[in-house]
Design an enzyme around this catalytic site. Sequence first.
Site, short mmCIF file in Angstrom:
data_model
loop_
_atom_site.label_atom_id
_atom_site.label_comp_id
_atom_site.label_asym_id
_atom_site.label_seq_id
_atom_site.Cartn_x
_atom_site.Cartn_y
_atom_site.Cartn_z
N GLN A 291 -63.20 15.77 -28.19
CA GLN A 291 -62.82 14.47 -28.75
C GLN A 291 -61.56 14.64 -29.59
O GLN A 291 -61.52 15.43 -30.52
CB GLN A 291 -63.96 13.90 -29.61
N ASN B 105 -66.86 12.19 -25.01
CA ASN B 105 -66.83 13.39 -25.84
C ASN B 105 -67.18 13.06 -27.29
O ASN B 105 -66.76 12.03 -27.81
CB ASN B 105 -65.42 14.01 -25.80
N ASP C 74 -55.61 4.72 -19.70
CA ASP C 74 -55.33 5.91 -20.51
C ASP C 74 -53.84 6.22 -20.46
O ASP C 74 -53.24 6.21 -19.39
CB ASP C 74 -56.15 7.09 -20.00
N HIS D 157 -64.42 7.47 -21.09
CA HIS D 157 -63.44 7.57 -20.01
C HIS D 157 -64.11 7.23 -18.68
O HIS D 157 -65.21 7.70 -18.40
CB HIS D 157 -62.92 9.01 -19.89
N HIS E 14 -65.25 6.23 -27.56
CA HIS E 14 -64.67 5.68 -26.33
C HIS E 14 -65.23 6.43 -25.15
O HIS E 14 -65.70 7.57 -25.28
CB HIS E 14 -63.14 5.73 -26.34
#
Length: 137
Positions: free
Chosen positions: A95, A88, A32, A103, A101
């Site tokens: 989001q 999310n 990230d 995390h 995606h």
Amino acid sequence: MRDDNCIFCKLANGDIPTTTLYEDEKYRVIFDASPASKGHVLIIPKEHYEDLTELPDEIAAGVMPLARKIGTAMKQAIGAKGFNVVQNNGEAAGQTVHHFHTHIIPRYGNDEMILWKPGTTDAEELKKTCESLKQAL
């Protein structure tokens, strides 16, 4: 299907250079750019799906085993004491990039990161909510 205007499509398919932890034919796992903790990564499908509601079962089925594998590596290799798996859906849920995606956030036991504040409910409220959701299934 890819979206040429989607930054995560570009990241997942190598069009934009990034530090890649893992890659196969369906997913790329990258670090990230704004990590919540050291080692925070994203599991990104290479095909474009806006959120979980659009994700095919086949792609969804691969996310949790991959998250488990990465979380286990975080505990073994970088000293994480645990990890969060966060996904999310929609702006109201946090989001910010509209490409599905997940995390994987390593936790070291010395932070104050809180994912939600526990609330309260009662039996009647639970019953009404359950009935509404059952009808939508």
